[in-house]
Design a protein around this motif. Structure first.
Motif, short mmCIF file in Angstrom:
data_model
loop_
_atom_site.label_atom_id
_atom_site.label_comp_id
_atom_site.label_asym_id
_atom_site.label_seq_id
_atom_site.Cartn_x
_atom_site.Cartn_y
_atom_site.Cartn_z
N ALA A 15 0.78 -1.31 0.08
CA ALA A 15 -0.02 -0.13 -0.03
C ALA A 15 0.92 1.31 -0.08
N SER A 16 2.24 1.25 0.40
CA SER A 16 3.04 2.51 0.47
C SER A 16 3.45 2.96 -1.04
N THR A 17 3.45 2.02 -1.82
CA THR A 17 4.05 2.06 -3.26
C THR A 17 2.85 1.77 -4.24
N GLY A 18 1.75 1.31 -3.89
CA GLY A 18 0.65 0.85 -4.85
C GLY A 18 1.47 -0.48 -5.98
N ASP A 19 2.43 -1.10 -5.31
CA ASP A 19 2.88 -2.38 -6.05
C ASP A 19 2.25 -3.61 -5.56
N LEU A 20 2.37 -4.67 -6.71
CA LEU A 20 2.15 -5.90 -6.18
C LEU A 20 3.57 -6.67 -6.10
N ARG A 21 3.52 -7.39 -5.01
CA ARG A 21 4.95 -7.95 -4.55
C ARG A 21 4.72 -9.52 -4.55
N TYR A 22 5.63 -10.44 -4.61
CA TYR A 22 5.73 -11.70 -4.52
C TYR A 22 6.83 -12.30 -3.79
N ALA A 23 6.66 -13.38 -3.28
CA ALA A 23 7.73 -14.00 -2.55
C ALA A 23 7.57 -15.63 -2.37
N ASN A 24 8.73 -16.36 -2.65
CA ASN A 24 8.58 -17.78 -2.26
C ASN A 24 9.67 -18.30 -1.35
N ASN A 25 9.67 -19.49 -0.71
CA ASN A 25 10.73 -20.06 0.22
C ASN A 25 11.37 -21.19 -0.53
N ASP A 26 11.81 -21.04 -1.95
CA ASP A 26 12.38 -21.90 -2.60
C ASP A 26 14.17 -21.74 -1.90
N GLY A 27 14.77 -22.91 -1.45
CA GLY A 27 16.04 -22.71 -0.82
C GLY A 27 15.88 -22.46 0.51
N GLY A 28 14.82 -22.46 0.97
CA GLY A 28 14.60 -22.19 2.54
C GLY A 28 14.87 -20.70 2.94
N LYS A 29 14.80 -19.74 2.12
CA LYS A 29 15.14 -18.48 2.22
C LYS A 29 13.91 -17.69 1.30
N TRP A 30 12.92 -16.70 2.17
CA TRP A 30 12.23 -16.02 1.41
C TRP A 30 12.89 -14.76 0.65
N THR A 31 12.43 -14.78 -0.73
CA THR A 31 13.06 -13.63 -1.44
C THR A 31 11.93 -12.80 -2.21
#
Length: 299
Positions: A53-69
């Motif tokens: 909501a601060s930038t009006g953007d869509l973000r995505y993350a996954n935990n492939d490799g055990g770390k969220w990116t």
């Protein structure tokens, strides 16, 4: 589970093992986490999408490799509200969401290049499409999206089933289509649950592109949020029911194993609000599944 921690300005992930519940931070940033959506993928990888909501953007993350990116998927205009996520068997991620600036339905996928998203508007001809978007994938990886058109107050369906993206009206009998949820089945049918705001009743549509049958789920139970899921030939709908009886505002489950639904209270003891997303899921082997409901309880 994926959820927003407003106090600490984080998106969080929670999971349960035999040792109990565990949780972790996915990303910390002021303004993130609205409309968070989650889906499991091949290899047990967890995928999330959410609105900043601060930038009006869509973000995505996954935990492939055990770390969220976390990454930015789309920063064109004010985009990302009502995001819905689906992950195909190949691992390709598909996202449907609202372009609030233009009030269009947008779509993003990394199907062509894993980890790199391409985003575009797939319904911009209708006056105000993309609200309450819900995305489902069929067995062939084709995309099916139900969403609400704000100006006409109609339930819309958008798909690339035949190749090019096409949109059609599923239901326009009143103010219909808010809180929409979509699911596909092996038969090729598409199932959509949604709300008629004029009557506050949950409705249900089943069919295929160009052919739809719509009906009211119940005549005495008012509803807010809805969700639908399929298991083989069986269809399940869940929603937040409201009536004036002893069980006011409770989680309600409908099951259809033939031509009609039967209904029951899934929870009579706790008030629920905004029951959206993966509210109905399955555990155990296919021959002996159990229905699981998730809810958000507001004070």
């Amino acid at each position: 589970l994926a959820y927003q921690d407003v106090k600490n300005k984080t998106v969080r992930h929670a999971w349960r093992t035999n040792q109990g519940w565990f949780s972790e931070v996915v990303e910390t940033k002021a303004g993130i986490g609205d409309f968070v959506a989650v889906s499991g993928g091949p290899g047990g990888i967890v995928h999330m999408a959410y609105y900043d909501a601060s930038t009006g953007d869509l973000r995505y993350a996954n935990n492939d490799g055990g770390k969220w990116t976390p990454v930015v998927v789309d920063a064109t205009n004010d985009v990302g509200q009502f995001v819905s996520i689906g992950v195909y068997a190949s691992g390709a991620v598909h996202l449907a969401y609202l372009d609030y600036t233009n009030q269009d339905l947008r779509y993003a996928t990394d199907e062509s290049s894993p980890g790199t998203f391409a985003a575009k508007t797939i319904e911009g001809a209708v006056n105000a499409a993309g609200f309450y978007a819900s995305l489902g994938l069929d067995n062939n990886g084709k995309v099916h999206i139900s969403h609400y058109e704000l100006v006409g107050s109609d339930l819309l369906y958008t798909t690339n089933l035949g190749g090019p993206w096409k949109t059609e009206i599923v239901d326009q009998a009143g103010t219909v289509g808010q809180y929409t949820s979509i699911a596909t089945s092996a038969s090729g049918n598409v199932h959509i649950a949604y709300v008629n705001v004029d009557t506050s009743m949950a409705r249900f549509a089943v069919g295929k592109q160009g052919t739809w049958v719509t009906s009211q789920l119940e005549t005495i139970q008012k509803a807010t949020a809805t969700v639908v899921a399929t298991w083989g030939t069986e269809v399940y709908v869940a929603y937040n029911s409201q009536n004036n009886g002893s069980y006011y505002e409770r989680v309600r489950l409908g099951t259809r194993k033939g031509s009609s639904f039967t209904y029951e209270y899934a929870d009579r003891g706790v008030t629920s609000e905004w029951c959206q997303g993966g509210m109905v899921g399955w555990t155990g082997p296919r021959t002996a599944f159990a229905t699981r409901l998730a809810r958000v309880v507001l004070p």
